[in-house]
Write a protein that holds these residues in place. Structure first.
Motif, PDB file in Angstrom:
ATOM      1  N   THR A 157      -3.966   9.620  -5.702  1.00 28.17           N
ATOM      2  CA  THR A 157      -3.704  11.046  -5.511  1.00 28.17           C
ATOM      3  C   THR A 157      -3.367  11.306  -4.054  1.00 28.17           C
ATOM      4  O   THR A 157      -4.079  10.870  -3.157  1.00 28.17           O
ATOM      5  CB  THR A 157      -4.931  11.881  -5.922  1.00 28.17           C
ATOM      6  OG1 THR A 157      -5.248  11.593  -7.285  1.00 28.17           O
ATOM      7  CG2 THR A 157      -4.663  13.355  -5.769  1.00 28.17           C
TER       8      THR A 157
ATOM      9  N   GLU B  46      -0.137   4.890   0.941  1.00 31.40           N
ATOM     10  CA  GLU B  46      -0.374   5.103   2.365  1.00 31.40           C
ATOM     11  C   GLU B  46       0.929   5.163   3.157  1.00 31.40           C
ATOM     12  O   GLU B  46       0.976   5.774   4.224  1.00 31.40           O
ATOM     13  CB  GLU B  46      -1.298   4.014   2.911  1.00 31.40           C
ATOM     14  CG  GLU B  46      -2.704   4.136   2.359  1.00 31.40           C
ATOM     15  CD  GLU B  46      -3.624   3.039   2.846  1.00 31.40           C
ATOM     16  OE1 GLU B  46      -3.403   2.539   3.968  1.00 31.40           O
ATOM     17  OE2 GLU B  46      -4.550   2.687   2.108  1.00 31.40           O
TER      18      GLU B  46
ATOM     19  N   LYS C 142      -3.123  13.741  -0.956  1.00 26.52           N
ATOM     20  CA  LYS C 142      -3.668  14.982  -0.418  1.00 26.52           C
ATOM     21  C   LYS C 142      -2.551  15.643   0.381  1.00 26.52           C
ATOM     22  O   LYS C 142      -1.934  15.000   1.231  1.00 26.52           O
ATOM     23  CB  LYS C 142      -4.867  14.709   0.503  1.00 26.52           C
ATOM     24  CG  LYS C 142      -5.978  13.941  -0.155  1.00 26.52           C
ATOM     25  CD  LYS C 142      -6.804  14.837  -1.014  1.00 26.52           C
ATOM     26  CE  LYS C 142      -8.008  14.062  -1.532  1.00 26.52           C
ATOM     27  NZ  LYS C 142      -8.921  14.905  -2.223  1.00 26.52           N
TER      28      LYS C 142
ATOM     29  N   ARG D 250       0.878  -1.167   0.000  1.00 22.03           N
ATOM     30  CA  ARG D 250       0.000   0.000   0.000  1.00 22.03           C
ATOM     31  C   ARG D 250       0.919   1.221   0.000  1.00 22.03           C
ATOM     32  O   ARG D 250       1.027   1.949   0.963  1.00 22.03           O
ATOM     33  CB  ARG D 250      -0.924  -0.032   1.214  1.00 22.03           C
ATOM     34  CG  ARG D 250      -1.913  -1.188   1.091  1.00 22.03           C
ATOM     35  CD  ARG D 250      -2.627  -1.589   2.326  1.00 22.03           C
ATOM     36  NE  ARG D 250      -3.225  -0.528   3.084  1.00 22.03           N
ATOM     37  CZ  ARG D 250      -3.721  -0.708   4.297  1.00 22.03           C
ATOM     38  NH1 ARG D 250      -3.690  -1.880   4.848  1.00 22.03           N
ATOM     39  NH2 ARG D 250      -4.245   0.290   4.955  1.00 22.03           N
TER      40      ARG D 250
ATOM     41  N   ALA E 291      -3.022  12.646   3.477  1.00 19.96           N
ATOM     42  CA  ALA E 291      -4.015  11.599   3.192  1.00 19.96           C
ATOM     43  C   ALA E 291      -3.796  11.085   1.775  1.00 19.96           C
ATOM     44  O   ALA E 291      -3.014  11.641   1.004  1.00 19.96           O
ATOM     45  CB  ALA E 291      -5.439  12.133   3.350  1.00 19.96           C
ATOM     46  N   VAL E 292      -4.515  10.037   1.442  1.00 20.64           N
ATOM     47  CA  VAL E 292      -4.446   9.433   0.116  1.00 20.64           C
ATOM     48  C   VAL E 292      -5.857   9.216  -0.381  1.00 20.64           C
ATOM     49  O   VAL E 292      -6.721   8.756   0.361  1.00 20.64           O
ATOM     50  CB  VAL E 292      -3.686   8.084   0.169  1.00 20.64           C
ATOM     51  CG1 VAL E 292      -3.692   7.410  -1.180  1.00 20.64           C
ATOM     52  CG2 VAL E 292      -2.275   8.275   0.667  1.00 20.64           C
ATOM     53  N   ASP E 293      -6.083   9.548  -1.653  1.00 19.78           N
ATOM     54  CA  ASP E 293      -7.372   9.283  -2.295  1.00 19.78           C
ATOM     55  C   ASP E 293      -7.076   8.543  -3.586  1.00 19.78           C
ATOM     56  O   ASP E 293      -6.776   9.154  -4.605  1.00 19.78           O
ATOM     57  CB  ASP E 293      -8.112  10.589  -2.567  1.00 19.78           C
ATOM     58  CG  ASP E 293      -9.485  10.362  -3.185  1.00 19.78           C
ATOM     59  OD1 ASP E 293     -10.008   9.231  -3.077  1.00 19.78           O
ATOM     60  OD2 ASP E 293     -10.024  11.311  -3.783  1.00 19.78           O
ATOM     61  N   GLY E 294      -7.119   7.221  -3.541  1.00 24.51           N
ATOM     62  CA  GLY E 294      -6.756   6.408  -4.698  1.00 24.51           C
ATOM     63  C   GLY E 294      -5.262   6.554  -4.951  1.00 24.51           C
ATOM     64  O   GLY E 294      -4.442   6.204  -4.117  1.00 24.51           O
TER      65      GLY E 294
END
Length: 143
Positions: free
Chosen positions: A137, A88, A139, A85, A132-135
């Protein structure tokens, strides 16, 4: 020895061998169903073939469901929970923007890879922290 006893024993052994050659914890439970029918047929001589097959199907389904219940309630502990991952793993890192963030979207170089970033509009070269992570991308916030 009766043919059905040998057949159920052989089927159980074949399923156990298939599990050993291609592990996935699925053939094992069907093999347990076949082994249980093997024991039933060995103990009780006059079980019709149709009822043997029904018992095999039912015992296989029950053993698979028992495994699924047991396996889902047991959480596996690991020393590397973020392995595989990668995005993350980057949370908390400070990186410099490779391209400016315009309209909430930009790009940053992390080690040897370029990542899309989302955050407030900032010029290229600005240090940002991954929050943070969005897919795929990241953040980010300005440091």
């Amino acid at each position: 020895m009766r043919w059905e006893v040998v057949a159920w024993g052989a089927l159980a052994l074949v399923l156990f061998a298939a599990e050993a050659l291609a592990p996935g914890a699925f053939m094992l439970w069907i093999g347990i169903g076949a082994a249980a029918v093997f024991v039933l047929v060995a103990v009780f001589a006059d079980i019709p073939l149709l009822w043997q097959v029904v018992a095999f199907v039912l015992l296989s389904v029950v053993s698979i469901q028992c495994y699924r219940q047991w396996g889902r309630t047991r959480a596996r502990e690991t020393d590397a929970p973020l392995l595989n991952r990668r995005a993350e793993q980057l949370i908390g890192r400070v990186v410099a923007l490779d391209q400016p963030i315009v309209a909430g979207v930009g790009r940053a170089k992390v080690d040897d890879a370029f990542w899309m970033v989302a955050g407030p509009d900032l010029p290229a070269g600005t240090p940002v922290r991954v929050v943070a992570v969005d897919g795929m991308t990241l953040k980010v916030q300005q440091v």
